[in-house]
Design an enzyme around this catalytic site. Structure first.
Site, PDB file in Angstrom:
ATOM      1  N   ARG A 194       0.892 -11.960  13.749  1.00  0.00           N
ATOM      2  CA  ARG A 194      -0.111 -11.930  14.897  1.00  0.00           C
ATOM      3  C   ARG A 194      -0.643 -10.807  13.637  1.00  0.00           C
ATOM      4  O   ARG A 194      -2.259 -10.682  14.146  1.00  0.00           O
ATOM      5  CB  ARG A 194       0.331 -10.722  15.704  1.00  0.00           C
ATOM      6  CG  ARG A 194      -0.877 -10.040  17.678  1.00  0.00           C
ATOM      7  CD  ARG A 194      -1.681 -11.102  17.536  1.00  0.00           C
ATOM      8  NE  ARG A 194      -2.913 -11.085  18.406  1.00  0.00           N
ATOM      9  CZ  ARG A 194      -4.021 -11.044  17.524  1.00  0.00           C
ATOM     10  NH1 ARG A 194      -3.893 -12.499  17.008  1.00  0.00           N
ATOM     11  NH2 ARG A 194      -5.029  -9.846  18.367  1.00  0.00           N
ATOM     12  N   ARG A 247      11.828  -0.575  11.820  1.00  0.00           N
ATOM     13  CA  ARG A 247      10.864  -0.401  12.424  1.00  0.00           C
ATOM     14  C   ARG A 247       9.932  -1.553  13.248  1.00  0.00           C
ATOM     15  O   ARG A 247      10.716  -2.255  13.166  1.00  0.00           O
ATOM     16  CB  ARG A 247       8.981  -0.702  11.296  1.00  0.00           C
ATOM     17  CG  ARG A 247       8.907   0.931  10.964  1.00  0.00           C
ATOM     18  CD  ARG A 247       7.822   0.864   9.574  1.00  0.00           C
ATOM     19  NE  ARG A 247       6.799   0.349   9.678  1.00  0.00           N
ATOM     20  CZ  ARG A 247       5.548  -0.093   8.937  1.00  0.00           C
ATOM     21  NH1 ARG A 247       5.603   0.442   8.050  1.00  0.00           N
ATOM     22  NH2 ARG A 247       4.660  -0.725   9.244  1.00  0.00           N
ATOM     23  N   LYS A 281       0.883  -1.027   0.396  1.00  0.00           N
ATOM     24  CA  LYS A 281      -0.001  -0.148  -0.167  1.00  0.00           C
ATOM     25  C   LYS A 281       1.135   1.558  -0.423  1.00  0.00           C
ATOM     26  O   LYS A 281       0.355   2.322  -0.889  1.00  0.00           O
ATOM     27  CB  LYS A 281      -1.004   0.004   1.101  1.00  0.00           C
ATOM     28  CG  LYS A 281      -1.834  -1.418   1.589  1.00  0.00           C
ATOM     29  CD  LYS A 281      -2.870  -1.177   2.303  1.00  0.00           C
ATOM     30  CE  LYS A 281      -2.385  -1.064   3.752  1.00  0.00           C
ATOM     31  NZ  LYS A 281      -1.490  -2.589   4.087  1.00  0.00           N
ATOM     32  N   ARG A 341      11.691  -6.221   4.728  1.00  0.00           N
ATOM     33  CA  ARG A 341      11.454  -4.969   5.559  1.00  0.00           C
ATOM     34  C   ARG A 341      12.362  -4.143   7.119  1.00  0.00           C
ATOM     35  O   ARG A 341      12.853  -3.526   7.006  1.00  0.00           O
ATOM     36  CB  ARG A 341      10.626  -4.141   5.390  1.00  0.00           C
ATOM     37  CG  ARG A 341       9.652  -2.956   5.536  1.00  0.00           C
ATOM     38  CD  ARG A 341       8.645  -2.091   5.159  1.00  0.00           C
ATOM     39  NE  ARG A 341       7.618  -2.698   6.279  1.00  0.00           N
ATOM     40  CZ  ARG A 341       6.407  -2.306   6.366  1.00  0.00           C
ATOM     41  NH1 ARG A 341       5.981  -1.992   5.465  1.00  0.00           N
ATOM     42  NH2 ARG A 341       5.527  -2.945   7.571  1.00  0.00           N
ATOM     43  N   ARG A 398      -9.324   1.001   8.493  1.00  0.00           N
ATOM     44  CA  ARG A 398      -9.037  -0.211   8.731  1.00  0.00           C
ATOM     45  C   ARG A 398      -9.675  -1.450  10.401  1.00  0.00           C
ATOM     46  O   ARG A 398      -9.579  -2.673  10.123  1.00  0.00           O
ATOM     47  CB  ARG A 398      -7.788  -0.788   9.743  1.00  0.00           C
ATOM     48  CG  ARG A 398      -6.691  -0.878   8.637  1.00  0.00           C
ATOM     49  CD  ARG A 398      -5.269  -1.196   9.882  1.00  0.00           C
ATOM     50  NE  ARG A 398      -3.818  -1.528   9.385  1.00  0.00           N
ATOM     51  CZ  ARG A 398      -3.029  -1.205   8.835  1.00  0.00           C
ATOM     52  NH1 ARG A 398      -2.929   0.312   8.163  1.00  0.00           N
ATOM     53  NH2 ARG A 398      -2.413  -1.858   8.293  1.00  0.00           N
TER      54      ARG A 398
HETATM   55  P1  B4P Z   1       4.695  -1.286   2.222  1.00  0.00           P
HETATM   56  O1  B4P Z   1       4.083  -0.901   0.667  1.00  0.00           O
HETATM   57  O2  B4P Z   1       5.466  -1.244   2.746  1.00  0.00           O
HETATM   58  O3  B4P Z   1       3.578  -2.727   2.789  1.00  0.00           O
HETATM   59  P2  B4P Z   1       2.339  -1.936   3.408  1.00  0.00           P
HETATM   60  O4  B4P Z   1       0.640  -2.148   2.710  1.00  0.00           O
HETATM   61  O5  B4P Z   1       1.680  -0.124   3.145  1.00  0.00           O
HETATM   62  O6  B4P Z   1       2.468  -1.606   5.272  1.00  0.00           O
HETATM   63  P3  B4P Z   1       2.173  -1.998   5.799  1.00  0.00           P
HETATM   64  O7  B4P Z   1       0.256  -2.619   6.541  1.00  0.00           O
HETATM   65  O8  B4P Z   1       2.863  -2.743   6.994  1.00  0.00           O
HETATM   66  O9  B4P Z   1       2.008  -0.247   6.609  1.00  0.00           O
HETATM   67  P4  B4P Z   1       0.795   0.859   8.073  1.00  0.00           P
HETATM   68  O10 B4P Z   1       1.589   1.621   8.389  1.00  0.00           O
HETATM   69  O11 B4P Z   1      -0.420   0.580   7.496  1.00  0.00           O
HETATM   70  O12 B4P Z   1       5.545  -2.705   1.496  1.00  0.00           O
HETATM   71  C1  B4P Z   1       5.871  -4.162   2.305  1.00  0.00           C
HETATM   72  C2  B4P Z   1       7.143  -4.202   1.517  1.00  0.00           C
HETATM   73  O13 B4P Z   1       6.631  -4.750   0.493  1.00  0.00           O
HETATM   74  C3  B4P Z   1       7.947  -3.195   1.742  1.00  0.00           C
HETATM   75  O14 B4P Z   1       9.689  -3.828   2.079  1.00  0.00           O
HETATM   76  C4  B4P Z   1       8.607  -2.942   0.244  1.00  0.00           C
HETATM   77  O15 B4P Z   1       9.298  -2.819  -0.562  1.00  0.00           O
HETATM   78  C5  B4P Z   1       7.778  -4.291  -0.716  1.00  0.00           C
HETATM   79  N1  B4P Z   1       7.377  -4.660  -1.645  1.00  0.00           N
HETATM   80  C6  B4P Z   1       5.990  -3.761  -2.049  1.00  0.00           C
HETATM   81  N2  B4P Z   1       6.014  -3.720  -3.055  1.00  0.00           N
HETATM   82  C7  B4P Z   1       6.512  -4.864  -3.142  1.00  0.00           C
HETATM   83  C8  B4P Z   1       6.098  -5.631  -4.792  1.00  0.00           C
HETATM   84  N3  B4P Z   1       5.845  -5.579  -5.600  1.00  0.00           N
HETATM   85  N4  B4P Z   1       7.264  -7.093  -4.689  1.00  0.00           N
HETATM   86  C9  B4P Z   1       8.034  -7.039  -4.094  1.00  0.00           C
HETATM   87  N5  B4P Z   1       7.936  -6.418  -2.595  1.00  0.00           N
HETATM   88  C10 B4P Z   1       7.404  -5.574  -2.441  1.00  0.00           C
HETATM   89  O16 B4P Z   1       0.542  -0.441   9.387  1.00  0.00           O
HETATM   90  C11 B4P Z   1       1.777  -0.225  10.564  1.00  0.00           C
HETATM   91  C12 B4P Z   1       1.506  -0.573  12.068  1.00  0.00           C
HETATM   92  O17 B4P Z   1       0.125   0.990  11.991  1.00  0.00           O
HETATM   93  C13 B4P Z   1       0.000  -1.505  12.305  1.00  0.00           C
HETATM   94  O18 B4P Z   1      -0.428  -2.479  12.450  1.00  0.00           O
HETATM   95  C14 B4P Z   1      -1.263  -0.846  12.826  1.00  0.00           C
HETATM   96  O19 B4P Z   1      -0.797  -1.252  13.698  1.00  0.00           O
HETATM   97  C15 B4P Z   1      -0.818   0.226  12.421  1.00  0.00           C
HETATM   98  N6  B4P Z   1      -2.146   1.523  12.144  1.00  0.00           N
HETATM   99  C16 B4P Z   1      -2.288   2.078  11.347  1.00  0.00           C
HETATM  100  N7  B4P Z   1      -3.333   2.579  10.244  1.00  0.00           N
HETATM  101  C17 B4P Z   1      -4.059   2.113  11.422  1.00  0.00           C
HETATM  102  C18 B4P Z   1      -5.382   1.849  11.615  1.00  0.00           C
HETATM  103  N8  B4P Z   1      -6.309   2.999  10.002  1.00  0.00           N
HETATM  104  N9  B4P Z   1      -6.402   1.595  13.079  1.00  0.00           N
HETATM  105  C19 B4P Z   1      -5.439   0.830  13.776  1.00  0.00           C
HETATM  106  N10 B4P Z   1      -4.324   1.074  13.597  1.00  0.00           N
HETATM  107  C20 B4P Z   1      -3.221   1.426  12.326  1.00  0.00           C
END
Ligand code: B4P
Length: 191
Positions: A145, A134, A14, A128, A89
């Site tokens: 989890r 992080r 994302k 990552r 979420r």
């Molecule tokens: P990312 O792009 O970093 O993944 P993400 O889906 O954004 O991650 P996440 O869900 O952890 O983040 P968030 O900050 O929202 O990609 C992951 C990895 O894969 C990277 O290393 C990237 O380089 C690699 N990658 C990407 N595309 C690829 C491809 N095509 N092929 C290979 N590799 C690839 O959430 C973090 C925490 O914050 C949550 O767990 C929660 O505790 C809290 N939080 C956030 N929003 C919340 C909400 N609305 N409500 C409650 N808690 C919340």
């Protein structure tokens, strides 16, 4: 206004794709993950509270996140649209977002749902964790989890928007560029 949600499990890309999409379409990027990490870095009361949940792979309570989103929305009056990344979420967050957008006379046009296998998600997040610094990335148990919490609390959000006919599934495995092109095609159809 053109508002869209980028939806998917933790690690589905994302954040990676949002950076490209906001540049392409001039949308305001609203990532609750980024906003929470900023609060943590600034050691605000909100950040200190949020960190307790994030470190365990849990979701931060709805009222905290909803308040933060409302404030961010108000700081960006005049935006031509928002890209919501990692929000909503929970179904309660989705209902709160609908209410907020209705008050502003706008709505969600499209929900793009990135589809990635669970083993690939864990692999990406553990990878990552080697560089991100992080606290929620380093431990595979926390990763598992987070995927469980996603299935229990976040997946119902996809049903919520499916009922409104707003969800488009996108293959989230493959190269970042190919996935970006699929996302752009889906957006172009709606714009
Ligand atoms: P990312 O792009 O970093 O993944 P993400 O889906 O954004 O991650 P996440 O869900 O952890 O983040 P968030 O900050 O929202 O990609 C992951 C990895 O894969 C990277 O290393 C990237 O380089 C690699 N990658 C990407 N595309 C690829 C491809 N095509 N092929 C290979 N590799 C690839 O959430 C973090 C925490 O914050 C949550 O767990 C929660 O505790 C809290 N939080 C956030 N929003 C919340 C909400 N609305 N409500 C409650 N808690 C919340």
């Amino acid at each position: 206004m053109f508002n869209l949600i980028l939806f998917g499990p933790p690690g589905s890309g994302k954040g990676t794709q949002s950076d490209k999409l906001v540049e392409e379409y001039g949308l305001v990027h609203l990532s609750t993950g980024n906003l929470l990490r900023r609060e943590i870095a600034d050691q605000t009361d909100l950040g200190i509270e949020a960190k307790k949940y994030i470190d365990k792979g849990q979701l931060v309570p709805d009222e905290v996140v909803i308040g933060m989103v409302d404030a961010y929305f108000d700081q960006h009056k005049g935006a031509k649209g928002f890209l919501f990344d990692g929000y909503p979420r929970t179904v309660a967050q989705a209902a709160a977002l609908d209410e907020l957008l209705e008050k502003k006379g706008t709505t969600i046009r499209l929900v793009l749902f990135l589809q990635v296998d669970e083993e690939e998600l864990i692999r990406r997040l553990v990878h990552r964790g080697k560089t991100s610094g992080r606290s929620d990335d380093t431990d595979e148990k926390v990763q598992r989890r987070r995927q469980e919490v996603y299935r229990e609390e976040t997946l119902p959000v996809a049903d919520y928007y499916s009922k409104a006919g707003k969800v488009v599934n996108i293959q989230g495995m493959g190269s970042v560029e190919d996935i970006f092109q699929s996302l752009c095609s889906a957006i172009q159809e709606k714009m």
